[in-house]
Scaffold this active site. Structure first.
Site, short mmCIF file in Angstrom:
data_model
loop_
_atom_site.label_atom_id
_atom_site.label_comp_id
_atom_site.label_asym_id
_atom_site.label_seq_id
_atom_site.Cartn_x
_atom_site.Cartn_y
_atom_site.Cartn_z
CB CYS A 7 -0.95 -0.19 1.17
SG CYS A 7 -0.08 0.18 2.80
CB THR A 8 0.19 4.76 0.49
OG1 THR A 8 -0.61 4.47 -0.90
CG2 THR A 8 1.24 6.02 0.09
N GLY A 9 1.54 3.73 2.78
CA GLY A 9 2.43 4.09 3.93
C GLY A 9 2.59 2.91 4.80
CG ASN A 10 4.13 -1.29 5.39
OD1 ASN A 10 5.15 -1.72 5.72
ND2 ASN A 10 3.10 -2.35 5.18
CB THR A 11 0.58 2.86 8.81
OG1 THR A 11 0.04 3.71 8.02
CG2 THR A 11 2.27 3.27 8.96
CB CYS A 12 -3.91 1.81 6.72
SG CYS A 12 -3.79 3.30 7.38
NE ARG A 13 -4.68 1.41 1.33
CZ ARG A 13 -4.63 2.16 0.34
NH1 ARG A 13 -5.56 1.99 -0.77
NH2 ARG A 13 -3.59 3.12 0.16
CG ASP A 119 -5.53 5.20 2.21
OD1 ASP A 119 -5.50 4.67 3.21
OD2 ASP A 119 -4.45 5.84 1.85
#
Length: 153
Positions: A7-13, A119
């Site tokens: 994903c983008t920040g590697n903190t959620c999805r 997101d």
């Protein structure tokens, strides 16, 4: 076999996908499947969002120990299956390692859905629950695809 969620920040999805997929592997006794996640714009060592942790905790999966990592060519080249949350993430993978595109799909394609995973960043726990619910059947299908008897590791 190594599976990577992006994903983008590697903190959620992607941490939710990683944690749940690892849970499926553990339940099935499949210690031969390595599961990881990374972000296209992730810092090294960031914590998963509290909402992600709470969402997975509600189904008995602990992701609080996961740490973010940036996407790299070495990481991409070491994986057998790469699942992205969006088409933009897939594009970024192609910029880093064009050959990795052959083993990359958007996650929801495993549920015959060609949308991006929304997101939930900055949203409520309900938003994160909805995001995970959106991903869950695709993750289940990907797991079944990997562990089916005629699949070659």
């Amino acid at each position: 076999m190594k599976v990577l969620f992006v994903c983008t920040g590697n903190t959620c999805r992607s941490p939710m996908a990683e944690g749940y997929f690892r849970h499926l592997c553990n339940q099935a006794g499949r210690d031969d499947i390595v599961v990881d996640s990374a972000g296209t714009f992730a810092p090294e060592g960031g914590l998963p969002s509290p909402q992600s942790v709470q969402t997975l905790k509600s189904i008995g999966v602990n992701i609080s120990e996961l740490r973010s990592q940036p996407l790299s060519k070495a990481l991409l080249d070491s994986c057998d299956v790469i699942a992205t949350m969006t088409e933009s993430h897939r594009y970024n993978i192609g910029q880093i390692s064009p050959k990795a595109l052959a083993k990359t799909k958007r996650l929801l394609e495993y549920a015959d859905d060609f949308r991006d995973v929304a997101d939930p960043y900055g949203g409520s726990v309900a938003d994160y629950n909805a995001c995970f619910a959106e991903m869950r059947s695709a993750l289940d299908n990907l797991f079944l695809d990997i562990v089916k008897p005629n699949h070659k590791d």
